[in-house]
Design an enzyme around this catalytic site. Structure first.
Site, PDB file in Angstrom:
ATOM      1  N   CYS A 178       0.851  -1.188   0.000  1.00  0.00           N
ATOM      2  CA  CYS A 178       0.000   0.000   0.000  1.00  0.00           C
ATOM      3  C   CYS A 178       0.888   1.241   0.000  1.00  0.00           C
ATOM      4  CB  CYS A 178      -0.911  -0.010   1.226  1.00  0.00           C
ATOM      5  SG  CYS A 178      -1.924   1.481   1.397  1.00  0.00           S
ATOM      6  N   CYS A 204      -7.265  -0.752   1.078  1.00  0.00           N
ATOM      7  CA  CYS A 204      -6.349  -1.340   2.049  1.00  0.00           C
ATOM      8  C   CYS A 204      -7.118  -1.588   3.338  1.00  0.00           C
ATOM      9  CB  CYS A 204      -5.177  -0.392   2.289  1.00  0.00           C
ATOM     10  SG  CYS A 204      -4.054  -0.933   3.595  1.00  0.00           S
ATOM     11  N   CYS A 225      -7.696  -5.142 -10.438  1.00  0.00           N
ATOM     12  CA  CYS A 225      -7.244  -4.075 -11.338  1.00  0.00           C
ATOM     13  C   CYS A 225      -6.865  -2.885 -10.462  1.00  0.00           C
ATOM     14  CB  CYS A 225      -8.383  -3.742 -12.296  1.00  0.00           C
ATOM     15  SG  CYS A 225      -7.937  -2.662 -13.635  1.00  0.00           S
TER      16      CYS A 225
END
Length: 160
Positions: A58, A107, A130
């Site tokens: 992330c 996340c 994606c």
């Protein structure tokens, strides 16, 4: 060396102070992408053609989200993955923006927008995650995973 799915990551959300520090380092474009659910243009992301071994984490909090071995060429213009590094590292959210029904991926620790998941991926999962390149950072195999929240633990472990 253990695989990331075997490691225990602290999924406690960042404190207000930690979040302020993480956001302070972002450009206006990055804030739009990660915090306002923006989307980057296709075929322009820095990780579209990334082929090295390692982990995609992330961009905001550093949580490992995808193994490089799960990445595949989807032809869509965004980095695509068959599965997350660990199921509990991503959260699925119903997205009805743009007058269509999609499943947004954020996340699980910091809620940063990552992209969307679609049911048209290759085996074994049949899913296509994606993801916006701007939502990710890459840690090559053998390098320590980021520890952006200063919590120690697995984030300092080398990527496999």
């Amino acid at each position: 060396m253990r695989d990331v799915v075997e490691l225990q990551f602290d999924l406690t959300p960042p404190t207000r102070e930690q979040m302020e520090q993480l956001v302070a380092d972002l450009s206006e474009e990055d804030r739009h992408l990660l915090l306002e659910h923006g989307e980057e243009a296709p075929f322009c992301g820095v990780f579209l053609h990334e082929r090295r071994e390692g982990f995609f984490t992330c961009r905001l909090c550093g949580l490992p989200l995808f193994k490089a071995v799960a990445k595949f060429e989807s032809g869509t213009g965004w980095p695509s993955f068959t599965a997350p590094a660990a199921d509990n590292h991503l959260r699925r959210v119903r997205d009805t923006r743009y007058r269509m029904l999609r499943t947004e991926i954020v996340c699980a620790r910091c809620d940063a927008h990552q992209g969307h998941v679609f049911p048209d991926g290759p085996p074994p999962t049949g899913e296509r995650f994606c993801i916006n390149s701007g939502s990710l950072e890459f840690t090559p195999k053998g390098q320590p995973l980021p520890d952006k929240l200063g919590r120690g633990g697995p984030e300092g472990a080398p990527a496999r």
